[in-house]
Design a protein around this motif. Structure first.
Motif, PDB file in Angstrom:
ATOM      1  N   GLU A  31       0.829  -1.253   0.112  1.00 45.06           N
ATOM      2  CA  GLU A  31       0.098  -0.138   0.071  1.00 45.06           C
ATOM      3  C   GLU A  31       0.774   1.254   0.078  1.00 45.06           C
ATOM      4  O   GLU A  31       0.271   2.505  -0.059  1.00 45.06           O
ATOM      5  N   GLY A  32       2.131   1.134   0.165  1.00 48.14           N
ATOM      6  CA  GLY A  32       2.975   2.314  -0.146  1.00 48.14           C
ATOM      7  C   GLY A  32       3.604   2.739   1.209  1.00 48.14           C
ATOM      8  O   GLY A  32       4.289   3.964   1.065  1.00 48.14           O
ATOM      9  N   LYS A  33       3.419   1.830   2.179  1.00 46.45           N
ATOM     10  CA  LYS A  33       3.981   2.381   3.552  1.00 46.45           C
ATOM     11  C   LYS A  33       5.407   1.863   3.844  1.00 46.45           C
ATOM     12  O   LYS A  33       5.586   0.530   3.334  1.00 46.45           O
ATOM     13  N   TRP A  34       6.180   2.184   4.778  1.00 48.52           N
ATOM     14  CA  TRP A  34       7.356   2.109   5.288  1.00 48.52           C
ATOM     15  C   TRP A  34       8.619   1.993   4.330  1.00 48.52           C
ATOM     16  O   TRP A  34       9.772   1.919   4.737  1.00 48.52           O
ATOM     17  N   GLY A  35       8.462   1.686   2.980  1.00 48.74           N
ATOM     18  CA  GLY A  35       9.569   1.391   1.977  1.00 48.74           C
ATOM     19  C   GLY A  35       9.017   0.726   1.004  1.00 48.74           C
ATOM     20  O   GLY A  35       7.928   1.068   0.410  1.00 48.74           O
ATOM     21  N   ARG A  36      10.005   0.069  -0.102  1.00 46.27           N
ATOM     22  CA  ARG A  36       9.524  -0.510  -1.278  1.00 46.27           C
ATOM     23  C   ARG A  36      10.254  -1.862  -1.256  1.00 46.27           C
ATOM     24  O   ARG A  36      11.340  -2.210  -1.032  1.00 46.27           O
ATOM     25  N   MET A  37       9.527  -2.794  -1.760  1.00 47.50           N
ATOM     26  CA  MET A  37       9.892  -4.161  -2.311  1.00 47.50           C
ATOM     27  C   MET A  37      10.823  -3.857  -3.589  1.00 47.50           C
ATOM     28  O   MET A  37      10.544  -3.378  -4.679  1.00 47.50           O
ATOM     29  N   VAL A  38      12.038  -4.603  -3.251  1.00 47.12           N
ATOM     30  CA  VAL A  38      12.925  -4.619  -4.299  1.00 47.12           C
ATOM     31  C   VAL A  38      13.146  -5.862  -5.101  1.00 47.12           C
ATOM     32  O   VAL A  38      13.270  -5.813  -6.379  1.00 47.12           O
ATOM     33  N   ASP A  39      12.668  -6.816  -4.523  1.00 48.22           N
ATOM     34  CA  ASP A  39      12.716  -8.086  -5.119  1.00 48.22           C
ATOM     35  C   ASP A  39      11.792  -9.184  -4.402  1.00 48.22           C
ATOM     36  O   ASP A  39      12.080  -9.390  -3.197  1.00 48.22           O
ATOM     37  N   PHE A  89      13.555  -6.023   0.820  1.00 48.67           N
ATOM     38  CA  PHE A  89      12.775  -4.997   0.986  1.00 48.67           C
ATOM     39  C   PHE A  89      13.855  -3.722   1.492  1.00 48.67           C
ATOM     40  O   PHE A  89      14.622  -4.030   2.194  1.00 48.67           O
ATOM     41  N   LEU A  90      13.552  -2.682   0.989  1.00 44.66           N
ATOM     42  CA  LEU A  90      14.512  -1.490   1.221  1.00 44.66           C
ATOM     43  C   LEU A  90      13.455  -0.566   2.155  1.00 44.66           C
ATOM     44  O   LEU A  90      12.655   0.193   1.643  1.00 44.66           O
ATOM     45  N   PRO A  91      13.782  -0.468   3.381  1.00 47.87           N
ATOM     46  CA  PRO A  91      13.245   0.377   4.526  1.00 47.87           C
ATOM     47  C   PRO A  91      13.501   1.739   3.820  1.00 47.87           C
ATOM     48  O   PRO A  91      14.453   2.154   3.408  1.00 47.87           O
ATOM     49  N   GLU A  92      12.497   2.895   4.256  1.00 47.94           N
ATOM     50  CA  GLU A  92      12.699   4.340   4.031  1.00 47.94           C
ATOM     51  C   GLU A  92      14.052   4.741   4.723  1.00 47.94           C
ATOM     52  O   GLU A  92      14.635   5.724   4.173  1.00 47.94           O
ATOM     53  N   GLY A  93      14.464   4.202   5.672  1.00 46.98           N
ATOM     54  CA  GLY A  93      15.777   4.780   6.447  1.00 46.98           C
ATOM     55  C   GLY A  93      16.951   4.351   5.966  1.00 46.98           C
ATOM     56  O   GLY A  93      17.943   4.516   6.548  1.00 46.98           O
ATOM     57  N   TYR A  94      16.955   3.563   4.944  1.00 49.36           N
ATOM     58  CA  TYR A  94      18.435   2.859   4.180  1.00 49.36           C
ATOM     59  C   TYR A  94      18.451   3.723   2.828  1.00 49.36           C
ATOM     60  O   TYR A  94      17.426   3.667   1.894  1.00 49.36           O
ATOM     61  N   LYS A  95      19.562   3.930   2.471  1.00 43.88           N
ATOM     62  CA  LYS A  95      19.944   4.441   1.064  1.00 43.88           C
ATOM     63  C   LYS A  95      19.895   3.278   0.076  1.00 43.88           C
ATOM     64  O   LYS A  95      19.349   3.646  -1.321  1.00 43.88           O
ATOM     65  N   SER A  96      20.246   2.079   0.307  1.00 46.15           N
ATOM     66  CA  SER A  96      20.561   1.021  -0.590  1.00 46.15           C
ATOM     67  C   SER A  96      20.458  -0.231  -0.069  1.00 46.15           C
ATOM     68  O   SER A  96      20.604  -0.593   1.141  1.00 46.15           O
TER      69      SER A  96
END
Length: 469
Positions: A393-401, A414-421
């Protein structure tokens, strides 16, 4: 239709754990298949079990060995991470043997239509399988209407049919003990920190968990209804394991152990009264134990408790609905140490609201608390969990794989919003392992506690695995 082959599909240690950890990763008895095997035997079927992960068979070897058993039906265990392998195996068996194939397991339960949509899958069993599988096979044997069987799926005129969910098995004592005679039980391998004495094996005394941490898929599989076996049943199984296999240690493999204080007290008192020579470990929540209870557990042979702590940041714990406090964590670890029981703290890196700075701050506190073992998993947003839905739903960060193969808890997906990569997240995991385990104040007591070659081997394997993370 009596010869039923239950199969744990190939999924190598390297695929499950990644580089380094695969050298010491555990390979434990498939309790789910063993329970199914016992239920089938009690109902006149002749089950066999092929655990390919124990033998490290390739896909081709597995298909050939399946063919050599000449089964009437094949039942395949399917969790999310081994979904692709399970489909590949089913296709190979179908082409070789042309027999009915049944899928069961966690992934089937959370995504039944996806599994049933494959041509190589004829039937599925959803949720607890002991009763549903027996009724399904009896229905196939007598050619009766399968719509009357709860907790299954099948195809009719090319369309998927999912029957109503079966009620939970309320009396777990009604289930026979796992059919451990169907596998070479003493050939299984625990990881270095999972045992003190051998032979060691696993048991389950309960099903379900009343808590609802957003990252956990237990609710989708067992539901939040907590059910527990009687102490008498558990003691009887322990004696069976000691008498028939010489077992000296048991790892209770429940999602959560010890929610009922009276049950724990009765269990410990029975162990002591009957002078049962047993070492054991379990998984508890930090908010369900008490100092006096830990002392009783120690006297009754408890050597280690696994605590699912996940984080030492209140904001993160609240975000995943963990329902524990830093004070409870600190108290539980302190009481466990005072009781003389080893503590293992499980953490999840990459949770919502986490940052590398928060991890570094957490590690300072963790080193002061100094549990005996610490494991740092990488967040795995399993499909159909509350956390997975929040992320979609767009919360917390984004799925990468979203590759199913990577959903093991050892790979960053999963890449949380608090991490750059993703690289930063993986480096944070390595830093956490090194920071906690390679301290003089941590290493010195381990060296001084060595009592034999087995201890040396366990510590060496653990150190090499950490360096390879």
């Amino acid at each position: 239709m009596e010869n039923i082959l239950l199969i744990m599909p190939p999924f190598s240690m390297k695929e499950r754990y990644g580089r380094g950890i695969e050298k010491i990763g555990s390979c434990l008895p498939p309790l789910g298949l063993l329970y199914l095997g016992a239920a089938l035997e009690n109902n006149g079927f002749k089950p066999k079990i092929l655990d390919t992960q124990l033998h490290n068979w390739t896909m081709e070897e597995t298909i050939e060995r399946c063919a050599g058993q000449s089964p009437d039906v094949a039942g395949l265990y399917c969790n999310t991470s081994n979904y692709r392998h399970t489909l590949e195996l089913a296709q190979g068996i179908k082409e070789k043997l042309h027999i009915p194939i049944i899928f069961g397991g966690p992934h089937v339960t959370i995504r039944p239509l996806e599994v049933l949509s494959n041509n190589c899958v004829d039937y599925i069993v959803i949720g607890e399988g002991e009763l549903s599988l027996v009724e399904l096979l009896n229905g196939l044997k007598t050619k009766t209407d399968l719509r009357a069987v709860k907790g299954i799926g099948f195809k009719e005129n090319g369309e998927a049919v999912i029957t109503p969910r079966r009620e939970l098995i309320r009396e777990l004592d009604s289930l026979p003990f796992p059919a451990r005679h169907l596998v070479p039980l003493l050939s299984y391998r625990p990881s270095p920190n999972q045992y003190k004495r051998t032979p060691m094996t696993t048991m389950m005394v309960s099903r379900g968990c009343p808590y609802n941490c957003t990252f956990c898929n237990t609710e989708a599989i067992w539901t939040r209804k907590y059910r527990i076996r009687s102490v008498q049943s558990v003691i009887k199984e322990i004696k069976h394991l000691i008498d028939n296999y010489g077992i000296k240690e048991i790892n209770f493999w429940d999602d959560v152990w010890g929610l009922n204080r009276e049950w724990i007290e009765e269990f410990c008192e029975t162990i002591l009264r009957e002078k049962i020579d047993l070492t054991w470990s379990c998984e508890c929540r930090v908010n369900t134990i008490a100092r006096d209870l830990l002392e009783k557990m120690k006297k009754a042979g408890c050597r280690c408790i696994f605590f699912g702590i996940e984080s030492l940041d209140p904001e993160i714990l609240e975000a995943v609905n963990k329902r524990i406090t830093i004070e409870q964590i600190t108290q539980a670890l302190s009481w466990t140490k005072e009781a003389g029981i080893e503590s293992r703290a499980n953490f999840i890196l990459g949770l919502p609201k986490e940052t590398p700075e928060k991890v570094r701050k957490m590690l300072k506190t963790l080193c002061k608390l100094n549990p005996d073992y610490v494991k740092f998993n990488i967040l795995t947003p399993y499909p159909e969990t509350a956390l997975y839905k929040e992320i979609k739903e767009g919360k917390w960060g984004r799925m990468v794989d979203e590759s199913y193969d990577k959903l093991t808890g050892y790979f960053a997906t999963f890449l949380p919003e608090g991490y750059k990569s993703m690289e930063e997240l993986q480096k944070t995991k390595k830093y956490a392992y090194m920071k906690f385990h390679f301290r003089l104040s941590y290493i010195a007591p381990k060296v001084l506690s060595i009592r034999g070659f087995e201890d040396i081997k366990r510590y060496w394997q653990g150190a090499m695995a950490i360096l390879s993370v």
